[in-house]
Structure formats: structure tokens, C-alpha cells
Design an enzyme around this catalytic site. Structure first.
Site, PDB file in Angstrom:
ATOM      1  N   ARG A  89      52.692 -12.233  37.011  1.00 17.93           N
ATOM      2  CA  ARG A  89      51.974 -12.589  38.228  1.00 17.93           C
ATOM      3  C   ARG A  89      50.800 -13.517  37.943  1.00 17.93           C
ATOM      4  NH1 ARG A  89      53.502  -7.948  41.617  1.00 17.93           N
ATOM      5  NH2 ARG A  89      52.594  -8.115  43.674  1.00 17.93           N
ATOM      6  N   ARG A 128      57.704  -2.384  56.696  1.00 19.40           N
ATOM      7  CA  ARG A 128      57.905  -1.565  55.489  1.00 19.40           C
ATOM      8  C   ARG A 128      56.861  -0.453  55.405  1.00 19.40           C
ATOM      9  NH1 ARG A 128      58.057  -4.507  49.651  1.00 19.40           N
ATOM     10  NH2 ARG A 128      55.816  -4.248  49.606  1.00 19.40           N
ATOM     11  N   ARG A 134      53.402   3.164  51.875  1.00 13.57           N
ATOM     12  CA  ARG A 134      52.548   2.452  50.907  1.00 13.57           C
ATOM     13  C   ARG A 134      51.252   2.023  51.576  1.00 13.57           C
ATOM     14  NH1 ARG A 134      55.446  -2.062  47.209  1.00 13.57           N
ATOM     15  NH2 ARG A 134      53.336  -2.876  47.336  1.00 13.57           N
ATOM     16  N   ARG A 146      46.540  -9.804  49.847  1.00 17.26           N
ATOM     17  CA  ARG A 146      47.574  -9.875  48.800  1.00 17.26           C
ATOM     18  C   ARG A 146      48.261 -11.228  48.777  1.00 17.26           C
ATOM     19  NH1 ARG A 146      50.714  -5.143  50.849  1.00 17.26           N
ATOM     20  NH2 ARG A 146      52.319  -5.548  49.298  1.00 17.26           N
TER      21      ARG A 146
END
Ligand code: ADP
Length: 196
Positions: A89, A128, A134, A146
Site C-alpha cells: 500500500r 458493506r 466493520r 481512507r
């Protein structure tokens, strides 16, 4: 060995496509996000420190994820190959991965990048979040954080692989099976070239 990097922003579909690729090519799945969440569930010191950053949408330090990947490579010496999901990343993570793979006499064959625009990513992550629980998927501001972290620190990793001639971009919006077939076609091209 068939070592792949599956690349793309949060919500691009890396997890979904990883599952299909693992079944197709018998690869070992290495997701740093999953490894970190397992540390959190285990209540380890590393997990506690990582959670504070993950809950803010910030990347955890390079040495933490590099160390986890190093351990997993050692544990799976006889694997047919690895699929790296959510790693590397940052450019230093990509450099470290090249060095680790060289120690195992292997290398990345291809990086497949799933391309999805920010509106679609935000929609997918909020959906999601309703089912996954989450915490980092449940708040729109955190999702933007993010995606910004991705654009600032992770997007340059594409250039790293581009300069090695290993970068392939694939549209990540549409039918899951068709996207999978497009990824497989890229993999087949690369492996065919290697055999020549
Ligand atoms: P997503 O791709 O949906 O953002 P992941 O499960 O891959 O989710 O990662 C969740 C979080 O874990 C990231 O926002 C980051 O804080 C941390 N993380 C995962 N992989 C890495 C990595 N390679 N380097 C640094 N932080 C990471």
C-alpha cells in the site's frame, strides 16, 4: 510461482475477486487487512495499536505489515503462488516485497488494478458496513479519509509496478464474473509470455 498483486481503492472488489482467483489458480491469499483484523480479534499488542489507526482510516506503519507478510511467506514455502490483497500500500512496502520475494527466488508476475470511481466506492462501502459490522465502513467521513489515504500514499505504487512493466488496469464496475474473466485473461497473457 504465480505471484499477483491485486490493487485498487477500498471497495474496488479486491476481496471478491481474490476468492475467485484463489480457486482458479490455487494461490495462498495474503490480505494485510484480514491479518490485522485477526490480530485485533486476538487482542494482541500489535492488534491494539493497529486498531487505533484503522478506526481512523489511517495506514498502519510499513514495518508492521511487512513483518506480517515476511512471516506468512516463511509459513508457505511450498505454495503455488501468492495473491497479495491490500498490500503493498506504499512504495516502501512494494520495495520490501520485492526484496522478500527475491530471498525466496521469486518475484511479482503482475499487478492487476481494479478501477472504480469514488461515488461507487462510497456506495459499496456503506452497503458493506451494514452487513460486515466493520467500523471503518460505517461512516462516510471515514470512507473519504481512507480514499484520500489511498490517493496520497497508495496510488503511487501503481507507478512502481508500471516502471517494471507489470501494471494492468481493469474496469471494476459491472458483472463480477466478467471482471474475473478480464483478470484471468491478463494473467494468462503474462504467464504465456513467461513460458516463451
Ligand atoms: P479496504 O481495502 O477495504 O480499505 P483492508 O481490509 O485492506 O480494507 O484494510 C483495512 C485497514 O487496515 C486500512 O484502512 C489500513 O488502516 C490497514 N491496512 C491494511 N493493509 C495495510 C497495509 N498494507 N499498510 C498499511 N495499513 C494497512
Amino acid at each position: 510461482m504465480l505471484n499477483l498483486v491485486l490493487f485498487g481503492p477500498p471497495g474496488a472488489g479486491k476481496g471478491t475477486q481474490s476468492e475467485k482467483l484463489i480457486a482458479q489458480y490455487q494461490l495462498v491469499h495474503l490480505s494485510t487487512g484480514d491479518l490485522l483484523r485477526s490480530e485485533i480479534r486476538g487482542g494482541t499488542e500489535l492488534g491494539l495499536r493497529a486498531k487505533m489507526l484503522m478506526d481512523q482510516g489511517i495506514l498502519v506503519p510499513d514495518e508492521v505489515v511487512i513483518g506480517m507478510i515476511e512471516n506468512k511467506l516463511k509459513e508457505n514455502e511450498s505454495a503455488a503462488g501468492f495473491i497479495f490483497d491490500g498490500f503493498p500500500r506504499t512504495v516502501p512496502q512494494a520495495e520490501a516485497l520485492d526484496e522478500l520475494l527475491a530471498l525466496h527466488n521469486t518475484q511479482i508476475k503482475v499487478m492487476v488494478a481494479l478501477v472504480v470511481d469514488e461515488d461507487e466506492l462510497t456506495k459499496r462501502l456503506l452497503i458493506r458496513g451494514q452487513s460486515s459490522g466493520r467500523p471503518d465502513d460505517q461512516n462516510e467521513a471515514l470512507i473519504h479519509r481512507r480514499i484520500k489515504e489511498y490517493n496520497d500514499k497508495t496510488a503511487p505504487v501503481a507507478n512502481y509496478y508500471e516502471s517494471q512493466g507489470k501494471f494492468k488496469a481493469i474496469g471494476g464496475i459491472g458483472n463480477i464474473e466478467e471482471i474475473f474473466q478480464a483478470i484471468c485473461a491478463e494473467i494468462e497473457t503474462v504467464t504465456a509470455n513467461v513460458r516463451q
